[in-house]
Design a protein around this motif. Sequence first.
Motif, PDB file in Angstrom:
ATOM      1  N   PHE A   1      37.534  18.433  93.953  1.00 30.84           N
ATOM      2  CA  PHE A   1      37.242  19.259  95.103  1.00 30.84           C
ATOM      3  C   PHE A   1      36.137  18.822  95.978  1.00 30.84           C
ATOM      4  O   PHE A   1      35.187  19.262  95.788  1.00 30.84           O
ATOM      5  N   GLY A   2      36.187  17.448  96.635  1.00 31.46           N
ATOM      6  CA  GLY A   2      35.033  17.042  97.381  1.00 31.46           C
ATOM      7  C   GLY A   2      34.203  16.422  96.308  1.00 31.46           C
ATOM      8  O   GLY A   2      34.349  15.610  95.688  1.00 31.46           O
ATOM      9  N   CYS A   3      32.850  17.184  96.328  1.00 26.23           N
ATOM     10  CA  CYS A   3      32.067  16.909  95.543  1.00 26.23           C
ATOM     11  C   CYS A   3      31.889  17.487  94.056  1.00 26.23           C
ATOM     12  O   CYS A   3      30.880  17.335  93.399  1.00 26.23           O
ATOM     13  N   PHE A   4      32.884  18.293  93.807  1.00 24.06           N
ATOM     14  CA  PHE A   4      33.092  18.896  92.547  1.00 24.06           C
ATOM     15  C   PHE A   4      34.084  18.209  91.804  1.00 24.06           C
ATOM     16  O   PHE A   4      35.319  18.098  92.333  1.00 24.06           O
ATOM     17  N   LEU A   5      33.930  18.089  90.466  1.00 25.85           N
ATOM     18  CA  LEU A   5      35.068  17.510  89.617  1.00 25.85           C
ATOM     19  C   LEU A   5      35.011  18.553  88.439  1.00 25.85           C
ATOM     20  O   LEU A   5      34.265  17.927  87.427  1.00 25.85           O
TER      21      LEU A   5
ATOM     22  N   ASP B   1      31.498  18.051  87.037  1.00 27.10           N
ATOM     23  CA  ASP B   1      30.459  17.523  87.555  1.00 27.10           C
ATOM     24  C   ASP B   1      30.371  17.761  88.960  1.00 27.10           C
ATOM     25  O   ASP B   1      31.480  17.822  89.793  1.00 27.10           O
ATOM     26  N   MET B   2      28.985  17.602  89.299  1.00 31.98           N
ATOM     27  CA  MET B   2      28.817  17.923  90.778  1.00 31.98           C
ATOM     28  C   MET B   2      27.940  16.644  91.395  1.00 31.98           C
ATOM     29  O   MET B   2      26.781  16.485  91.098  1.00 31.98           O
TER      30      MET B   2
ATOM     31  N   LEU C   1      24.530  10.072  92.453  1.00 34.55           N
ATOM     32  CA  LEU C   1      23.884  10.807  91.432  1.00 34.55           C
ATOM     33  C   LEU C   1      24.548  12.307  91.304  1.00 34.55           C
ATOM     34  O   LEU C   1      24.938  12.739  92.291  1.00 34.55           O
ATOM     35  N   PHE C   2      24.907  12.588  90.251  1.00 35.13           N
ATOM     36  CA  PHE C   2      25.821  13.769  89.825  1.00 35.13           C
ATOM     37  C   PHE C   2      25.038  14.592  88.782  1.00 35.13           C
ATOM     38  O   PHE C   2      24.277  14.036  87.818  1.00 35.13           O
ATOM     39  N   LEU C   3      25.362  15.960  88.610  1.00 38.83           N
ATOM     40  CA  LEU C   3      25.036  16.817  87.529  1.00 38.83           C
ATOM     41  C   LEU C   3      26.284  17.184  86.797  1.00 38.83           C
ATOM     42  O   LEU C   3      27.096  17.410  87.217  1.00 38.83           O
TER      43      LEU C   3
END
Length: 276
Positions: A173-177, A239-240, A246-248
């Motif tokens: 979802f864009g920047c959200f996985l 994951d964001m 770079l992701f959290l």
Amino acid sequence: MRRLLLAAVICGAAQGAYAADMPDDLPFLRGSQPPSLSTVRTVWQGFYVGGQASYGSADMDFKNSGKELLERLLNNIDVEGQYHLSTWPLGGTSSNRNSGFGGFLGYNVQMEDVVFGVEANYIHGKFFGSSSGSQGRSFSYPTDYLTSAFVRSSASMQVTDFGSLRLRGGYSFGCFLPYAFVGMAMGRADIQRNANYNLYYQYVGTQVPPLPDLSGSGSLSDNANAHFIYGYAAGLGIDMMIFDGLFLRAEWEFLRFTAPVDTVVNTVRAGVGYRF
């Protein structure tokens, strides 16, 4: 009137010359989308690496931890063949909570909004448990004898390193996985086990003179340091992406090990990673 017409012609000619001199690759001339909109579609594609911290619990079931040792001790003893002393449940369960740290390494393939890949995940921590138990029963066996059997087992286990080799699948979802995974669980543990038995055969017949009373006993230990344990893994996470690779990460993982001590490890993790 003539002057107005002449001015209009001059302005039109100047505007045409200015447009002809402008570069062809300006965005508003070629009509393309900004690059950021097209690259978002493959934001998760590629190799990635990261670090993580975890907190969770390990539930260990020791009821059958001494079965193998008792089978070896009681091999070729008649009372084992009749009453299966080695299968008696001994000991109980133990639960321990602790924290750990580790890392992960993987590769993603992205097709439109669907993301799948492989990942190796590792945690260093310490989960310890121990238990002991015993049982005693009496049987009218063999003929004219009353047999009393006592078995005991004790065990301890400390899991020091564990991880998983996973297959991942998610939806971007864009920047959200958000994703789910299944795989093989692997770990290293120090396992100490001990089992022993005592048998007493008391003659209760009427023969004169009576037959003798008999007894038997045995003990066996097994100490396995850095023992390899394995099983299966499953879990969920998200994951964001926060800045250009770079992701959290936030995650829950379930592991079950089919070691001599049946062990279930549940952990939650927080991590940070970078996609190359």
